[in-house]
Scaffold this motif. Structure first.
Motif, PDB file in Angstrom:
ATOM      1  N   UNK A 203       2.247   5.391  41.535  1.00  9.78           N
ATOM      2  CA  UNK A 203       3.414   4.905  41.148  1.00  9.78           C
ATOM      3  C   UNK A 203       3.325   3.417  41.024  1.00  9.78           C
ATOM      4  N   UNK A 204       3.093   2.865  39.672  1.00 11.80           N
ATOM      5  CA  UNK A 204       2.605   1.394  39.786  1.00 11.80           C
ATOM      6  C   UNK A 204       3.674   1.054  38.671  1.00 11.80           C
ATOM      7  N   UNK A 205       4.071  -0.336  38.667  1.00 16.49           N
ATOM      8  CA  UNK A 205       4.781  -0.703  37.329  1.00 16.49           C
ATOM      9  C   UNK A 205       3.867  -1.045  36.230  1.00 16.49           C
ATOM     10  N   UNK A 206       2.690  -1.125  36.187  1.00 20.32           N
ATOM     11  CA  UNK A 206       1.792  -1.533  35.083  1.00 20.32           C
ATOM     12  C   UNK A 206       0.991  -0.163  34.698  1.00 20.32           C
ATOM     13  N   UNK A 207       1.267   0.856  34.399  1.00 19.77           N
ATOM     14  CA  UNK A 207       0.407   1.833  33.979  1.00 19.77           C
ATOM     15  C   UNK A 207      -0.696   1.805  33.035  1.00 19.77           C
ATOM     16  N   UNK A 208      -0.304   0.806  32.087  1.00 23.85           N
ATOM     17  CA  UNK A 208      -1.283   0.549  30.910  1.00 23.85           C
ATOM     18  C   UNK A 208      -2.471  -0.605  31.412  1.00 23.85           C
ATOM     19  N   UNK A 209      -2.534  -1.168  32.780  1.00 22.74           N
ATOM     20  CA  UNK A 209      -3.386  -2.034  33.168  1.00 22.74           C
ATOM     21  C   UNK A 209      -4.916  -1.119  33.384  1.00 22.74           C
ATOM     22  N   UNK A 210      -5.925  -1.756  32.828  1.00 18.50           N
ATOM     23  CA  UNK A 210      -7.196  -0.752  33.075  1.00 18.50           C
ATOM     24  C   UNK A 210      -7.387  -0.445  34.304  1.00 18.50           C
ATOM     25  N   UNK A 211      -6.973  -0.963  35.563  1.00 17.43           N
ATOM     26  CA  UNK A 211      -7.157  -0.614  36.881  1.00 17.43           C
ATOM     27  C   UNK A 211      -6.639   0.677  37.136  1.00 17.43           C
ATOM     28  N   UNK A 212      -5.456   0.969  36.426  1.00 15.95           N
ATOM     29  CA  UNK A 212      -4.458   2.023  37.060  1.00 15.95           C
ATOM     30  C   UNK A 212      -5.168   3.406  37.007  1.00 15.95           C
ATOM     31  N   UNK A 213      -6.227   3.584  36.086  1.00 10.76           N
ATOM     32  CA  UNK A 213      -6.806   5.054  36.334  1.00 10.76           C
ATOM     33  C   UNK A 213      -7.789   5.092  37.429  1.00 10.76           C
ATOM     34  N   UNK A 214      -8.218   3.891  38.043  1.00  7.45           N
ATOM     35  CA  UNK A 214      -8.964   3.960  39.289  1.00  7.45           C
ATOM     36  C   UNK A 214      -8.487   3.667  40.566  1.00  7.45           C
ATOM     37  N   UNK A 215      -6.968   3.936  40.599  1.00  9.74           N
ATOM     38  CA  UNK A 215      -6.287   3.601  41.694  1.00  9.74           C
ATOM     39  C   UNK A 215      -6.229   4.796  42.582  1.00  9.74           C
ATOM     40  N   UNK A 216      -6.204   4.912  43.878  1.00  8.25           N
ATOM     41  CA  UNK A 216      -5.717   5.931  44.618  1.00  8.25           C
ATOM     42  C   UNK A 216      -4.572   5.392  45.435  1.00  8.25           C
ATOM     43  N   UNK A 217      -3.636   6.460  45.441  1.00 10.95           N
ATOM     44  CA  UNK A 217      -2.281   5.657  46.095  1.00 10.95           C
ATOM     45  C   UNK A 217      -1.965   6.766  47.481  1.00 10.95           C
ATOM     46  N   UNK A 218      -1.861   6.228  48.635  1.00 13.93           N
ATOM     47  CA  UNK A 218      -1.709   7.056  49.754  1.00 13.93           C
ATOM     48  C   UNK A 218      -0.205   6.974  50.390  1.00 13.93           C
ATOM     49  N   UNK A 219       0.217   7.750  50.993  1.00 15.42           N
ATOM     50  CA  UNK A 219       1.411   7.580  51.892  1.00 15.42           C
ATOM     51  C   UNK A 219       0.986   8.075  53.226  1.00 15.42           C
ATOM     52  N   UNK A 223       4.062   4.777  55.164  1.00 15.17           N
ATOM     53  CA  UNK A 223       3.791   3.461  54.493  1.00 15.17           C
ATOM     54  C   UNK A 223       2.911   3.629  53.164  1.00 15.17           C
ATOM     55  N   UNK A 224       3.020   2.801  52.441  1.00 20.27           N
ATOM     56  CA  UNK A 224       2.491   2.905  51.042  1.00 20.27           C
ATOM     57  C   UNK A 224       1.046   2.091  50.912  1.00 20.27           C
ATOM     58  N   UNK A 225      -0.165   2.462  50.578  1.00 21.63           N
ATOM     59  CA  UNK A 225      -1.139   1.843  50.416  1.00 21.63           C
ATOM     60  C   UNK A 225      -2.174   2.216  49.235  1.00 21.63           C
ATOM     61  N   UNK A 226      -2.785   1.348  48.780  1.00 16.28           N
ATOM     62  CA  UNK A 226      -3.638   1.703  47.816  1.00 16.28           C
ATOM     63  C   UNK A 226      -5.189   1.399  47.858  1.00 16.28           C
ATOM     64  N   UNK A 227      -6.184   2.096  47.128  1.00 17.41           N
ATOM     65  CA  UNK A 227      -7.168   2.057  47.343  1.00 17.41           C
ATOM     66  C   UNK A 227      -8.051   2.060  46.180  1.00 17.41           C
ATOM     67  N   UNK A 228      -9.025   1.080  45.890  1.00 18.15           N
ATOM     68  CA  UNK A 228      -9.986   0.839  44.609  1.00 18.15           C
ATOM     69  C   UNK A 228     -11.336   1.171  45.389  1.00 18.15           C
ATOM     70  N   UNK A 229     -11.956   1.960  44.520  1.00 21.80           N
ATOM     71  CA  UNK A 229     -13.803   2.314  45.143  1.00 21.80           C
ATOM     72  C   UNK A 229     -14.495   1.021  44.233  1.00 21.80           C
ATOM     73  N   UNK A 230     -15.298   0.576  45.291  1.00 18.75           N
ATOM     74  CA  UNK A 230     -16.250  -0.650  44.737  1.00 18.75           C
ATOM     75  C   UNK A 230     -17.425   0.146  44.333  1.00 18.75           C
ATOM     76  N   UNK A 231     -17.908  -0.146  43.157  1.00 19.16           N
ATOM     77  CA  UNK A 231     -19.188   0.523  42.623  1.00 19.16           C
ATOM     78  C   UNK A 231     -20.424  -1.000  42.151  1.00 19.16           C
ATOM     79  N   UNK A 232     -21.340  -0.692  42.445  1.00 17.18           N
ATOM     80  CA  UNK A 232     -22.498  -1.466  41.846  1.00 17.18           C
ATOM     81  C   UNK A 232     -23.589  -0.866  41.732  1.00 17.18           C
ATOM     82  N   UNK A 233     -24.362  -1.037  40.653  1.00 16.24           N
ATOM     83  CA  UNK A 233     -25.383  -0.058  40.171  1.00 16.24           C
ATOM     84  C   UNK A 233     -25.213   1.416  40.195  1.00 16.24           C
TER      85      UNK A 233
END
Length: 557
Positions: A203-219, A223-233
């Motif tokens: 649940x984010x206000x900017x669903x069209x942002x490129x990061x939206x589909x990579x977000x994980x949201x947890x309760x 309390x609400x927090x978000x998580x993004x996965x860090x990839x390299x190679x």
């Protein structure tokens, strides 16, 4: 919206409702809308209307305003004086109750001029955000390239987005934290108990942002927090965690900053991995040179070892290990299964190195280890008087934990300890390698052999160079070998086990898992085939001597 109503084109306008919302309401676009609204208005849109179609119907106009409010629009501006002479009080009250911004402008103001100025203002704001985003990207990149730590990355990120942030590695160990509640992290990682709910659709206000589909949201515990996965190679390196106070805090600038932060973290982990890989390669090459290249232990070599974290001034025992899969038959091992084992070398290396490190820490003894084409080379800190005890204790710990994780792998170990000076590491390795080779050639895998225990076999190996001795041995053992091959038995191993237990039939039968009568039958067969008596000391010695020599020569060939 406060900036919008401050534009010159709206100087004659009048805010009739929603004054308190001016400082908090965002505008992303501007449009002209008449009835019906349906789904043509999007969130954060500044709507202009003439009220055409509602001039004679105040109820319809009120319904129109209600629909605009429900669409999530930022504000509604009504051009009065033609179709709508004045905004009805009921509509103003509706807007006030809804916390919605309602603006009245004179009919003479052209919508095209309003649209132009609002779009220009939005573009200026977007350009400012782009420049700010570029500045953030540059700061984060410079931070990584100048050798900054993950905590430095978080400091920059926190300064820009003003919310708690944290970075964990792929094992979910926290590497950096800036005001993020550690209890939430511990609950997420299963360290402490708590209630966790993952939202399938963030649940984010900017669903069209490129990061939206990579977000994980947890309760987590409410309390609400978000998580993004860090990839390299194309490899997962870790996670970027952040916790806004409100969902609306995730503006475009914030999301762009997080995107740049994600890139900086990936670059950091990539750099860290490259450094670690280089360091590991340097250490591996150094240890292999110590073991396999004749070189004096000069001050230069000692200093190079110290730079890599090794103290070469203390005594070490050398341990050389080899392995094989217990699930592979000898006949097929060297083909398809061999390729399969080769592919598992990296994972085996990981487990072995992990257990070497664990045992070293538990025993508080320094180790130097490397892995070379299936061969494990370990130098273990010890002293001459009790080095066998130290080695056995160390290998007991390593093997016990390895067998729990790799149930289908058997290890064989050779151990050497060179007494004296000179090429101590090279000589210790040569002794350990010789002990391992001698043992595996005679007995196979699953045990450990100290160099001191191979004196007899080393003498026998000299005799394997004499052709006439080898020929005589083959003549003595040919009947046994042919019988074993034809009947699929193992009389040779039966005899060696019998010798190991000094002719004790009960112990031999127990070790071979045979009935006593079955063992006696085999022993009579051995005497019959070789024409040698097992109760005669000379015959028994000759047969054991021949078997030992035959084993060494067979595997040497």
């Amino acid at each position: 919206m406060k900036e919008v109503v401050g534009l010159n084109i709206l100087s004659e306008g009048h805010v009739v409702a929603g004054h308190r919302e001016l400082n908090e309401t965002l505008v992303e676009w501007v449009s002209v809308m008449e009835v019906p609204v349906e789904n043509f208005v999007r969130k954060h849109e500044f709507v202009l209307t003439t009220g055409i179609g509602c001039a004679d119907d105040p109820i319809l106009f009120e319904k129109f305003v209600q629909d605009v409010i429900q669409s999530g629009a930022s504000a509604l501006t009504v051009a009065t004086g033609r179709h709508i002479l004045d905004i009805p009080e009921r509509v103003v009250e509706l807007a006030d109750r809804s916390g919605f911004i309602l603006i009245e402008i004179p009919w003479k103001i052209r919508f095209s001029d309003v649209i132009q100025e609002v779009i220009e203002a939005i573009n200026r704001e977007n350009e400012l955000e782009r420049l700010q985003g570029e500045e953030i990207r540059q700061q984060l990149t410079d931070c990584v390239l100048s050798g900054g730590a993950l905590q430095d990355i978080l400091s920059i990120l926190h300064e820009k987005i003003n919310m708690p942030v944290a970075i964990s590695d792929q094992r979910q160990m926290i590497r950096a934290n800036y005001n993020f509640d550690t209890s939430i992290i511990n609950t997420l990682n299963g360290i402490t108990d708590g209630t966790i709910t993952q939202l399938k659709t963030p649940q984010v206000p900017l669903e069209e942002h490129p990061l939206y589909h990579h977000l994980n949201q947890y309760m987590v515990n409410g309390q609400t927090c978000y998580e993004l996965t860090i990839f390299s190679n194309d490899k997962k390196q870790g996670y970027l965690l952040f916790m806004p106070d409100e969902q609306d805090d995730l503006s475009w600038l914030t999301m762009n900053a997080l995107e740049h932060g994600l890139t900086a973290c990936a670059l950091y982990f990539l750099t860290e991995n490259a450094i670690e890989t280089t360091e590991i390669r340097l250490k591996d090459n150094f240890i292999l040179d110590l073991a396999k290249v004749k070189q004096e232990l000069t001050t230069q070599v000692i200093s190079k070892g110290a730079l890599l974290g090794y103290d070469l001034t203390i005594p070490y025992a050398c341990i050389v290990g080899d392995f094989r899969s217990t699930e592979v038959e000898d006949e097929s091992y060297s083909h398809e299964n061999d390729r399969s084992m080769q592919s598992s070398l990296h994972s085996l290396n990981y487990y072995v190195q992990k257990e070497i490190t664990h045992a070293s820490q538990q025993l508080q003894r320094a180790t130097m280890s490397t892995f070379d084409e299936g061969e494990v080379v370990i130098f273990l800190e010890t002293n001459e008087q009790v080095y066998q005890e130290h080695v056995n204790h160390f290998l007991d710990m390593v093997e016990r934990r390895l067998h729990d994780q790799l149930t289908n792998i058997d290890f064989a170990w050779g151990i050497g300890f060179h007494r004296g000076s000179g090429n101590v590491f090279y000589e210790s390795y040569q002794e350990a390698r010789a002990a391992l080779d001698i043992h595996t050639k005679q007995y196979g895998f699953g045990e450990r052999t100290f160099f001191e225990e191979t004196r007899v076999n080393r003498l026998l190996m000299i005799l394997t160079e004499e052709d006439h001795v080898v020929t005589h041995v083959k003549e003595i053992l040919r009947p046994l070998v042919e019988y074993d091959q034809k009947r699929k038995t193992d009389l040779i191993q039966t005899f060696m086990t019998y010798q190991k237990y000094k002719g004790n039939v009960s112990q031999t039968a127990r070790a071979l898992n045979l009935h006593r009568q079955s063992l006696l039958y085999r022993l009579r067969n051995i005497e019959k085939l070789t024409q040698l008596s097992l109760v005669d000391a000379d015959d028994s010695f000759l047969l054991e001597f021949s078997v030992r020599l035959w084993m060494l020569n067979k595997f040497k060939d």
